[in-house]
Design an enzyme around this catalytic site. Structure first.
Site, short mmCIF file in Angstrom:
data_model
loop_
_atom_site.label_atom_id
_atom_site.label_comp_id
_atom_site.label_asym_id
_atom_site.label_seq_id
_atom_site.Cartn_x
_atom_site.Cartn_y
_atom_site.Cartn_z
N LYS A 28 -51.98 -116.16 -40.60
CA LYS A 28 -51.75 -114.71 -40.50
C LYS A 28 -52.40 -114.16 -39.23
CE LYS A 28 -52.19 -110.55 -43.46
NZ LYS A 28 -52.67 -110.05 -44.76
N SER A 36 -49.36 -107.61 -47.46
CA SER A 36 -49.20 -107.61 -46.02
C SER A 36 -49.03 -108.99 -45.39
CB SER A 36 -50.41 -106.93 -45.39
OG SER A 36 -51.58 -107.71 -45.60
N SER A 58 -52.46 -108.63 -50.88
CA SER A 58 -51.70 -109.01 -49.69
C SER A 58 -51.27 -110.48 -49.61
CB SER A 58 -52.48 -108.65 -48.42
OG SER A 58 -52.34 -107.29 -48.14
#
Lengths: 440, 74, 450
Positions: free
Chosen positions: A60, A135, A159
């Site tokens: 990420k 996310s 997330s």
């Protein structure tokens, strides 16, 4: 068995991932940047081996990987080339993992849909036209699309679990303080954890055992990594699985149907399903958001334009701006008592309720999101967007582990079962997830 | 949406969230874990390749210095 | 008009590593931005390591020496948010009070904290060096108990001495920073920042009190504000409002668990506490039977006091005390050096004192040796050799030479101008390079001229 068995050599494995990226990345937009040294890393893995030898991993974009850009999917950090590795990344590398690239995400992890990235939204590879969730949108999408075998995400209020559910993959938010956060760019420091995303429970468990354990940072549990994969077992004889009535009140019936079927499956493998109570569940969301606003405001003060080129308030998207503004507002001396400190009091309440519920059972099962992912481009109000997090924020507020495993589909859209456990009881959580796996 | 509109809307969002949190009598939870959080002083560590890499991404620099605005604070 | 003055004093703690990371805390010889890591540079994602235990103990020790109570509840480390170019993460970490309700020299100590130093920013060029960022500081907050610049100066001298005695702060000097608040007759409180010496503090206060008094005499109100002390001009000047942050939005740092100052820790620190300056003063007066003034001078620095005690093992304390106060302390003051920086050793002092008591070295020559040790970094043993008194025969020769070369003075003397003998003695001293025993030379001159 706690070694990875790949069908192909590290280099071949990487080639296959890159081919799939070549085919579909333009459509999916899972990555912000690919790692130009991936091949070199695969060759090194071939020579040195390791528990993750040749496993391809997407990281990420809020996790520092030295030499790659950790943009947080924001213009604010578009030029920030990380000069250091996050501890979790160091640990992956030392076990022979190959980093494929930096995954797309909601800007500064502020979002639950994968749509707020400065680098454009990510598509859901498992449900065309739908959001992938967020996310950690790119991390889950990359795994679902076969661009990488696994991914690192971060989970502040869901997330990792939210996109894992929407994309039909496995995602784990570990106990707070189990995995070093050093190198993870903050959303809310008291809630953030790095965790793995993978296509199956075993790979996710293996990643977790590699990245877990005491680091040098101050706010960590003093624990050694556990060999989760060695003790992985789908035999649930004697395992008590809790389920709260309050979950039913907030979840759409179609999702609830999938979850109920999943619970029956667990019963068939020996588990006993027990009803528990979480009377303050509805307080979790406002509690969570008020805390996030303040901690995020604090975390973003460094983006003042001097060191990274842009002042965050001048270049960020609406959601990031909203959170900074509210964080600044409610942390003022005169308002802190009414908002921030009150949220911290409710945090105590929610944590206590969750831990009490968990005292009666081994794990607490739950839906992951109250509703199915919306269509990309559909416009939601901030509160509608926040409502996705209703069922995932309690784990972060309490600091307990929670994992998501694919449980079935509704009209072709994946739905994940969420499993919570007591602090540091990742093993029983993983075992229940293993038993629930393969429902599709 | 303009920046001003975002800010206006933000306050509505806040009121909507905050109305669920009535006054309660409970300690605040700042940290969910008990950690010692103290370390022994030790031999210092220095990594010149790191300090070079960090300096190299500075938007403005002068030799080994980072550069912020000049003259603005006096 | 009644003046109220209070302080916030910051001084660096002498640890090896910084407060929240293992970068070196001593940056004096380091190139800019080399003593840094992602943590003290505040890079995105960096997390603080555990708090440096040595820094925590240092603050506890200082708080105890300032007669504070040590806080028993968890001590949160707060983020103090403000925008300034030297703060890499936009907040400074500062602990809640570790010590409270102390007292020093009649001034109440409100609080003692632990905090981190920011980097160094030059507002003129805009250059920033983060080597200093994250170095541990002790912060001491006093009550506004001080009523004049003179009192302020005396208190600061005493405080600096205590800090020095604690052995916990940096000895290199130049790292102390003081914020002062001043009000007169319960008027608005003005804070003065940017003071980094006792001299600066005195001058800033002199200026500021005059400024406030003048305002009031003209019937104008003193504005509550923050002012900067401008060292070069010896004035204070109003600071831009942006720099005086309106609200720091303190929050406990979520990355740092609160410190717990257990009774065991406090007792351990207490049991290892060095003797405080006033305790040492009392002991010296009793143990060595020296005067208060001597003891005061000798205990002005712990290193000097230690040297005195070692010297007293070889030399009679009263003689040693006089030498320490009148010769050594005077030389240090003249060169503006601390004893530790001076290069003077215990051996040097013993050498000189023994040579003096055996008559080999004059008082003046003794002082000269000490001065040369400081200036030339030479050892007393060789200097004493050079400066020892000339023997009788050389002295006789010098007297002969002086008489032969100054016939006019000889005539003057013989004609009754008795003071001419002083001139001749001066000549003898010149010829012998100051190494003559003056009394003996005078006696010889008188004999030869009678």
């Amino acid at each position: 068995m706690n070694e990875l068995v790949l069908e192909h050599s590290p280099l071949e494995n990487l080639e296959r991932c890159l081919e799939r990226i070549q085919e579909r990345e333009r459509e999916i937009n899972a990555f912000i940047e690919l790692n130009p040294r991936a091949e070199e890393e695969a060759r090194r893995a071939e020579r040195h081996g390791g528990r993750l030898c040749g496993l391809t991993v997407a990281v990420k974009s809020n996790i520092n990987v030295r030499g790659l850009r950790a943009t947080c999917a924001s213009k604010t950090l578009e030029n920030y080339v990380a000069p250091y590795d996050a501890v979790a990344v160091q640990r992956l590398r030392s076990e022979g993992a190959v980093i494929v690239g930096m995954a797309n995400m909601d800007e500064f992890a502020c979002g639950s849909s994968g749509e707020t990235s400065y680098f454009g939204p990510t598509q859901n590879p498992a449900a065309e036209g739908r959001i992938p969730g967020g996310s950690s949108s790119g991390s889950a999408a990359a795994v679902a699309a076969g661009f990488a075998d696994a991914a690192l995400g971060s989970d502040t209020g869901g997330s990792i679990r939210n996109p894992a559910s929407h994309c039909g993959v496995v995602g784990i938010k570990p106990t707070y303080g189990l995995v070093p956060r050093h190198g993870l760019i903050d959303l809310a420091m008291s809630l953030d954890q790095i965790g793995p995303i993978a296509r199956d429970v075993r790979t996710a468990a293996l990643l977790l055992e590699v990245i877990a354990g005491r680091g040098r940072e101050a706010s960590m549990l003093d624990v050694q990594p556990q060999p989760y994969t060695r003790h992985l077992s789908a035999d649930l004889a004697g395992v008590r699985v809790g389920f709260a009535r309050e979950f039913e009140e907030v979840t759409s019936p179609e999702i609830l149907g999938v979850i109920k079927r999943s619970l029956r499956r667990l019963e068939a493998q020996g588990a006993e399903v027990v009803e528990v109570e979480l009377p303050s569940l509805e307080k979790a969301l406002p509690t969570y958001y008020l805390i996030v606003f303040v901690e995020f405001f604090s975390a973003t003060r460094r983006y003042d334009g001097r060191r990274y080129g842009y002042r965050i308030e001048e270049v960020c998207g609406a959601e990031v701006l909203r959170r900074i503004h509210l964080g600044s507002y409610i942390s003022q001396k005169e308002y802190a008592g009414r908002y921030y400190r009150r949220a911290l009091q409710f945090r105590s309440l929610i944590r206590r309720e969750l831990l009490q519920a968990l005292e009666q059972v081994d794990v607490l099962a739950a839906p992951t999101t109250p509703k199915l992912p919306h269509r990309l481009g559909e416009s939601l109000t901030p509160l509608e967007m926040y409502a996705y997090d209703l069922l995932t924020v309690p784990a972060n507020l309490a600091g307990i582990p929670a994992g998501v495993v694919p449980a079935g589909r509704v009209r072709g859209i994946p739905v994940g079962l969420q499993v919570h456990a007591k602090p540091l009881e990742e093993q029983v959580m993983l075992n229940v997830m293993l038993a629930a796996e393969g429902a599709e | 949406m303009s920046r001003a509109e975002v800010v206006r809307e933000a306050e509505r969002v806040l009121q909507e969230l905050a109305k669920h949190l009535e006054e309660i009598e409970l300690e605040e939870t700042y940290h969910v874990i008990e950690a010692e959080g103290v370390r022994e002083d030790s031999a210092p560590e220095r990594d010149s390749s790191f300090s070079e890499a960090a300096l190299s991404i500075a938007p403005r620099r002068d030799g080994r210095y980072y550069v912020a605005e000049a003259g603005a604070w006096v | 008009m009644r003046v109220k003055i209070g302080f916030e004093i910051h001084e660096q703690l002498a640890t090896r590593t910084k407060l929240f990371c293992t970068s070196p805390a001593d940056y004096r010889d380091a190139e800019p931005n080399t003593n840094v890591c992602e943590i003290c540079l505040g890079l995105p994602g960096a997390k603080p390591m555990g708090v440096n235990a040595d820094a925590v103990e240092g603050v506890v020790a200082i708080a105890l020496m300032l007669n504070c109570e040590i806080v028993q509840e968890p001590v949160y480390i707060l983020r103090k948010h403000y925008d300034y170019p030297d703060l890499p993460s936009g907040y400074q970490r500062t602990s809640m009070p570790i010590g409270r309700n102390g007292e020093l020299a009649g001034v109440k100590i409100w609080e003692v904290h632990l905090e981190e130093d920011p980097g160094k920013y030059d507002p003129v060029t805009g250059k920033v060096d983060y080597n200093r960022s994250g170095v541990p500081l002790v912060e001491i907050v006093t009550a506004p108990d001080i009523t004049s610049p003179e009192e302020a100066r005396a208190f600061m001298r005493e405080l600096v001495k205590v800090l020095h005695y604690s052995g916990r702060v940096r000895r290199e000097g130049g790292t102390m920073r003081v914020d002062v608040n001043v009000s007169i007759e319960d008027g608005a409180r003005v804070e003065i920042k940017n003071i980094n010496s006792i001299k600066g503090l005195y001058r800033a206060l002199k200026f500021e009190i005059t400024r406030q008094k003048n305002l009031r005499r003209r019937g104008r109100a003193v504005k509550r504000e923050t002012r900067a002390y401008i060292e070069e001009q010896m004035i204070t000047r109003s600071m831009r409002t942006k720099e005086t942050a309106e609200d720091y939005r303190y929050i406990p740092d979520p990355d740092l668990p609160p410190l717990r100052l257990t009774p065991e820790l406090v007792e351990r620190v207490r049991s290892q506490l060095p003797e405080a300056p006033h305790q040492k003063l009392q002991r010296f007066m009793q143990q060595y039977r020296i005067s208060k003034d001597d003891a005061w001078a000798i205990t002005s620095e712990p290193e000097l006091a230690d040297a005195f005690e070692r010297v007293c093992k070889e030399v009679e304390p009263l003689r040693a005390a006089a030498f320490f106060r009148h010769i050594i302390k005077k030389t240090l003051n003249y060169h503006n050096l601390s004893f530790a920086e001076s290069g003077i050793t215990v051996e040097d002092i013993v050498e000189v004192l023994q040579a003096m008591s055996s008559g080999r070295l004059s008082q003046q020559a003794g002082e000269l040796v000490i001065r040369e040790v400081v200036q030339q970094r030479r050892r007393a043993s060789e200097l004493v050799q050079q400066l020892s008194r000339v023997d009788e025969r050389s002295l006789e020769r010098a007297v002969e030479q002086a008489l032969a070369e100054n016939q006019k003075a000889v005539q003057d003397y013989l004609n009754g101008r008795k003071e001419a003998i002083n001139f001749l003695l001066g000549q003898v001293m010149r010829i012998t390079g100051g190494r003559a025993d003056a009394a003996k030379a005078l006696q010889m001159l008188r004999e030869r001229l009678s």
